[in-house]
Every structure is written in C-alpha cells, then in structure tokens.
Design an enzyme around this catalytic site. Sequence first.
Site, PDB file in Angstrom:
ATOM      1  N   CYS A 112       0.863  -1.087  -0.116  1.00 40.11           N
ATOM      2  CA  CYS A 112      -0.359   0.136  -0.159  1.00 40.11           C
ATOM      3  C   CYS A 112       0.806   1.286  -0.068  1.00 40.11           C
ATOM      4  O   CYS A 112       1.763   1.359  -0.816  1.00 40.11           O
ATOM      5  CB  CYS A 112      -1.469   0.213   1.155  1.00 40.11           C
ATOM      6  SG  CYS A 112      -2.554   1.491   0.961  1.00 40.11           S
ATOM      7  N   HIS A 215      -3.481  -5.081   0.808  1.00 41.01           N
ATOM      8  CA  HIS A 215      -2.904  -5.837   1.254  1.00 41.01           C
ATOM      9  C   HIS A 215      -3.367  -6.760   1.391  1.00 41.01           C
ATOM     10  O   HIS A 215      -4.313  -7.347   2.318  1.00 41.01           O
ATOM     11  CB  HIS A 215      -3.581  -5.156   2.388  1.00 41.01           C
ATOM     12  CG  HIS A 215      -3.458  -2.976   3.445  1.00 41.01           C
ATOM     13  ND1 HIS A 215      -1.987  -3.151   3.513  1.00 41.01           N
ATOM     14  CD2 HIS A 215      -4.284  -2.646   2.575  1.00 41.01           C
ATOM     15  CE1 HIS A 215      -2.227  -2.062   4.130  1.00 41.01           C
ATOM     16  NE2 HIS A 215      -3.234  -1.043   3.204  1.00 41.01           N
ATOM     17  N   GLU A 217      -1.425  -9.012   3.233  1.00 37.28           N
ATOM     18  CA  GLU A 217      -1.768  -9.295   4.544  1.00 37.28           C
ATOM     19  C   GLU A 217      -2.884 -10.315   5.350  1.00 37.28           C
ATOM     20  O   GLU A 217      -2.949 -10.975   5.996  1.00 37.28           O
ATOM     21  CB  GLU A 217      -0.729  -8.884   5.785  1.00 37.28           C
ATOM     22  CG  GLU A 217      -1.370  -7.268   6.054  1.00 37.28           C
ATOM     23  CD  GLU A 217      -1.437  -6.625   5.798  1.00 37.28           C
ATOM     24  OE1 GLU A 217      -1.753  -5.202   5.535  1.00 37.28           O
ATOM     25  OE2 GLU A 217      -1.197  -6.615   3.913  1.00 37.28           O
TER      26      GLU A 217
END
Length: 236
Positions: A112, A215, A217
């Site tokens: 990001c 993102h 993750e």
Amino acid sequence: MTQPLIGLTLDSEDPGGYSKFPWYAIRQNYCTAVARAGGLPIALPHEVAQVPDYLDLIDGLVVTGGAFDVDPALFGASSRHDSVTTKDRRTAFELGMVKGALERDIPILGICGGQQLLAVALGGTLIQHIPDEIEGALAHEQPNPRNEPGHHVTVREGTILHGICGATMLNVNSAHHQAVASVPENIVVNAMAPDGVIEGIEDPARRFCIGVQWHPEFSISVGDDRIFDAFIAACR
C-alpha cells in the site's frame, strides 16, 4: 532451515488513544503473514541513524502501509494537495531502509503506502489524490471492511508477480487515496485496477523488489499468500 529475519516498518502515532506519549503500531496480520510463510518478523523503530545496523541484521524488508502520505517534494512535485498528511521521521527512516536495501539487493516487499514509498525511492512519482486526477475512479478507500475485496486487479502476463500468483486477475482490498503515477523505464508495472490506477510494480533486475497497492497480509486470495511465500523464499 534457519528462518530469514524480516524487518517490518512500524507506524507512528501522536499521543492519545493507546498512550499519552508518542507510540508505535503495527497490525498483527503483517507479522502473522511473514511467520506463516516461514520468516521471523521483527519490528523496526524509526531510528534513522541506525539504518545501516538494521540492514546488517535483516534478510528481507517489508514496508508497511499507514494513514499518511509521502511528502510530494520528495518526488519533485511543485504543489501539495490539501489532503496530504505526512510523517516525516517515518518517511526518512523508510527511505533510508529502502535505498540501503536496494544497494545491498535485500528483498523488499512494499505494501500500500509502502509501494508508494518504494516507487519514489526507485525514481517514480505519485498521484496525490486519486479522485482529483482519475476520472471515474473506483472507491479505492473501500467502504466495506478491509478483510473483504473492494475491487479486482489485472495482473500483467509475463511479470514476476504473474509468475508468483499464477493468475491474471486478483480480488483485492483497497485503502488508499494516493497511487503511483509513473515509474522509470526499468521498473515494470505488473498490476492495474479497472480505472487505470497502478496497483503493482516490480524491478526485474533485483532478487525480489515488488510493491502492491493492496494488503496481501489479509490473505483474501491464494495469490496474496503466494506473494509472501515468494518473498520469504527470496530472503533465504
């Protein structure tokens, strides 16, 4: 096999909320994603003078996101949008870490805002506020929760990212008002949103140097997990 040591940049906050004094923060899933892929995550406080010492220790660098912007002066902009907010000490530290990692060919994953900072370190420029510069832009600051998709991206065939994810389309989450505007000729744009916003970049000349605007993750897709798997593999 020894776990590669992965440095993750922290966010910084002013007094209030967690503490009456300045404090650092990181979402747990950044660290969990690194650990799941086989890395040993460590947090990197913004000690600019100690950048060389951190670089001596780590096997890979994750530049995380945050609710702030890179100072437009750092990519040669002559004006600054009203929406821009900066965290100058964090940016100075992250730029030092990224430039040092590039010099040493330490694997880098920018996420990001981390992709935006990586782009600037590589000589690129940024869109300061997407709604003002992209006609008919998607809701890149998605209204639904961040652990759900906000839109999809098209992954360019033949890129390193495409080889990692094994897909030409990924559903991604979205939490940003800025984006990469341009990159030097040696840097590859590897993913785009339907509205033309750049969603991924890579430097094919390096061991692993990839930025993504979403993102991964949050592990919304198999492709997200594969990004971390490939990153950790490059750090071994």
